[in-house]
Design an enzyme around this catalytic site. Structure first.
Site, PDB file in Angstrom:
ATOM      1  CG  ASP A   8      -1.717   1.218   1.408  1.00  0.00           C
ATOM      2  OD1 ASP A   8      -2.342   1.653   0.430  1.00  0.00           O
ATOM      3  OD2 ASP A   8      -1.704   1.777   2.523  1.00  0.00           O
ATOM      4  CG  ASP A  10      -1.413   7.641   0.706  1.00  0.00           C
ATOM      5  OD1 ASP A  10      -1.143   8.840   0.768  1.00  0.00           O
ATOM      6  OD2 ASP A  10      -1.722   7.062  -0.355  1.00  0.00           O
ATOM      7  CG  ASP A 167      -1.751   2.186   6.601  1.00  0.00           C
ATOM      8  OD1 ASP A 167      -2.024   1.970   5.404  1.00  0.00           O
ATOM      9  OD2 ASP A 167      -1.924   3.289   7.150  1.00  0.00           O
TER      10      ASP A 167
END
Length: 218
Positions: A8, A10, A167
């Protein structure tokens, strides 16, 4: 070891929160509002425009001012996309080790391509990553498996031989739906998701370098 590793963007690969917060606070200033502290904005970064405007302006996408504010926010962000954004500490070492082992890595994000591509380029990663899949690349964004399956097709790998790290709980859902092993990044933004221990990821890491241990790379 995996055939490929996907990240991922960001909150997992790079800490983009400072530049996103800066765009939001410039937007708030234009509207006569006081800035919001980074500590308050940071957890919402993984929720994109909806999350940032939600905490900064207290509005939801169905509010009349939302479309115009969202468009202006994205314009401000695009103008200063990578001023304070940096790879998380240790991440460059992780990428270097993957490359040394001949393991391709890519980025699968819900960030639109028009932001993801130039950001990856500004971070100096365009010639290193095997693919960049944005939130508008595939038919459906995460938590659907579509972007991760698209990434595998792009680089010619079987999803079951790949690992995805993110996250947000949506990352884990997407990875599992694609049949990949999943890793939850506890150092990331986490948002308003349930506790990370309930995501049922194959592993939870506290720092990027911990990924190498999970992958059995020394």
């Amino acid at each position: 070891m995996p055939e490929a590793v996907f990240f991922d963007l960001d909150g997992t690969l790079a800490d983009t929160a400072p530049d996103l917060a800066d765009a939001l606070n410039r937007l708030k200033s234009e509207n006569g509002l006081e800035p919001s502290p980074l500590s308050r904005l940071r957890p919402q970064v993984s929720n994109g425009v909806r999350g940032m405007l939600g905490v900064g302006f207290g509005i939801t996408p169905d509010a009349p001012p939302y479309p115009e504010l969202a468009q202006r926010f994205l314009h401000l962000y695009a103008a200063r996309l990578c001023i304070e954004t940096r790879l998380f500490s240790g991440m460059d070492g992780v990428l270097a080790r993957l490359e040394e082992e001949g393991i391709p890595w890519g980025v699968v994000t819900n960030k639109a391509e028009r932001f993801a591509y130039p950001l990856i380029d500004a971070l100096g990663l365009s010639t290193r990553c095997a693919c960049v899949i944005g939130g508008d690349t595939a038919a459906r964004p995460k938590p659907f498996a579509d972007p991760l399956l698209h990434a595998c097709i792009t680089i010619g790998k079987n999803p079951r031989d790949c690992v995805y790290i993110g996250d947000d709980i949506r990352d884990i859902h997407a990875g599992k739906a694609a049949g990949m092993r999943t890793v939850a990044a506890a150092y990331g933004y986490l948002g308003t998701s349930p506790p990370i221990t309930t995501w049922e990821a194959d592993a939870v890491i506290e720092r990027p370098l911990d990924l190498l241990s999970f992958l059995d790379i020394h």
